[in-house]
Each structure stands twice: as C-alpha cells, then as structure tokens.
Motif scaffolding. Structure first.
Motif, short mmCIF file in Angstrom:
data_model
loop_
_atom_site.label_atom_id
_atom_site.label_comp_id
_atom_site.label_asym_id
_atom_site.label_seq_id
_atom_site.Cartn_x
_atom_site.Cartn_y
_atom_site.Cartn_z
N UNK A 36 -4.26 -2.67 2.86
CA UNK A 36 -3.82 -4.12 2.78
C UNK A 36 -3.47 -4.72 1.31
N UNK A 37 -4.33 -4.11 0.68
CA UNK A 37 -3.74 -4.63 -0.82
C UNK A 37 -2.50 -4.33 -1.59
N UNK A 42 -13.55 0.37 5.01
CA UNK A 42 -12.73 0.03 3.06
C UNK A 42 -10.96 0.21 3.49
N UNK A 43 -10.83 1.32 4.17
CA UNK A 43 -9.44 2.37 4.10
C UNK A 43 -8.77 1.12 4.65
N UNK A 59 2.41 5.91 -2.45
CA UNK A 59 1.33 5.58 -2.86
C UNK A 59 0.22 5.45 -1.13
N UNK A 60 0.24 5.63 -0.74
CA UNK A 60 0.03 5.69 0.30
C UNK A 60 -0.13 6.89 0.90
N UNK A 61 0.63 7.61 0.01
CA UNK A 61 0.20 9.24 1.19
C UNK A 61 -0.66 9.14 -0.17
N UNK A 62 -0.81 9.09 -1.02
CA UNK A 62 -1.83 9.26 -2.68
C UNK A 62 -3.22 9.30 -1.79
N UNK A 77 0.41 -5.81 0.31
CA UNK A 77 1.01 -6.71 -0.30
C UNK A 77 1.99 -6.15 -2.06
N UNK A 78 1.74 -5.15 -2.67
CA UNK A 78 1.95 -5.23 -3.98
C UNK A 78 3.99 -5.20 -3.99
N UNK A 79 3.64 -5.38 -4.92
CA UNK A 79 5.26 -5.75 -5.83
C UNK A 79 5.88 -4.14 -5.49
#
Length: 207
Positions: free
Chosen positions: A70-71, A64-65, A85-88, A74-76
């Motif tokens: 992927x989500x 599920x990672x 956010x990826x590190x978090x 796609x975020x703005x």
C-alpha cells in the motif's frame, strides 16, 4: 487475527524455526513450548492447536506485506518504477522467509491436512488488487499493454525464484556459488534483475 503480542510472536518464531528444521509432522507442541520457554497450556490458549498455530504463522509472515505494498502504491514513482520496487520487495521478503514459504507450500500442496487458507487468500487477493491498480495506472498512461494477465505476474515472479531455490545444487555448481552469502547476493542482484526484465517484457510493448 493479524495483531500478535510479544509472547505470541515468540511462540510463532519458535514454531517457524522448528517447522523449518524438523518439518510440521516432526515438531510437537511440547517442542515449541520448550524453545519458546512457555508452557503448553499457553500455546493452547493462544492458538488452540498445531494446525491453528501454522495458520497464525502464515498470517504473521505475510500481513505486513500488505502495508508495504500500500505504501509503495502511494509513492510518487512511475508505474514501471513501482513494478521494479514491487519485484524487489517480493524477492527480498521471500528470500528472507524462504523456510516459511517452503513449509506453507508443502503443507497446502500435499493435502495431508486441512489448513484454513481463507485469511492467507484474502491478503493475497488484496495484494493482487494493488498490483492490478499499478498495472492499470501504467496502461492508462500508455506504458503497459492492455492484454496483461495480471493474475499470473506474482506466479511468474515467485515461480522463477522457487525454481532457483529447488535447483540450488545445480546453480551452485554452474554459477560457482560457494557460500550462502554468494547465493543471497546472486538472488538479490542477477536473479532479481532477470525477473525484472521478464516482467517488463510481459508488460510493455515490443520495441
């Protein structure tokens, strides 16, 4: 296989708990069946062997990672916000499932048994592609350096985290972290902030 039914998930969660407490070698299929409240034949039917059960557990914990990354892609958000956010996401996931990651890395690095890591590696490769896309976006917009070693970015994130975990008694002493809550709070604040600063320094131009 990444879609598991409720009974399979109960078995996987029982196995994870026991592997973390007793080690892979110290846990029997009978132990897992007892905790999951199923018979041994059901485990054999679903997974075939204890090794295959471990492989399924790896997939269950990381699949599920892929969707979350992927989500995020796609975020703005700006490329730097996406990296933050990826590190978090990485740290929270690893910290929540740290016993599982310790089992995985011990079993793979010890070479005591052959674990088919193909599916595990495929998901990691897919996640790396998303990271490459985020960094390429930042490079195209002039935020990030062109000579970034993208492959080693996850290694830097997780290596820093696992160094902290492997030396927990030392850090507990010098940082006065007295409870598991203190440690989790430190990981989610100071350690995460430090990792963000490190990755930002690797990605961006010197000021």
């Amino acid at each position: 296989m990444t879609d598991f039914n409720d009974k399979q998930i109960e078995i996987l969660q029982a196995a994870e708990k026991l592997f973390a407490e007793q080690g892979f070698d110290g846990t029997s299929v009978r132990d897992i069946a007892k905790v999951a409240n199923v018979n041994i034949a059901m485990i054999s039917y679903y997974f075939g062997s204890k090794e295959k059960l471990l492989e399924a557990l790896i997939i269950y914990r990381i699949s599920d990672m892929r969707l979350q990354m992927e989500n995020l892609y796609r975020e703005d958000l700006t490329p730097l916000e996406k990296i933050d956010r990826l590190i978090e996401l990485y740290i929270k996931r690893i910290n929540r499932n740290k016993s599982m990651y310790q089992i995985i890395h011990f079993e793979i690095s010890s070479g005591k048994r052959i674990i088919n890591c193909d599916a595990f590696n495929e998901i990691k490769k897919h996640n790396l592609e998303i990271l490459k896309n985020i960094i390429a976006e930042g490079q195209d917009k002039g935020f990030f350096r062109k000579d970034v070693n993208t492959i080693l970015i996850p290694t830097t994130i997780m290596g820093t985290y696992f160094h902290f975990q492997m030396n927990k008694p030392y850090f507990k002493d010098i940082l006065n972290l007295n409870t598991p809550e203190d440690i989790d709070n430190y990981v989610n604040t100071e350690l995460t902030r430090h990792i963000k600063q490190t990755i930002k320094a690797l990605l961006t131009y010197e000021n």
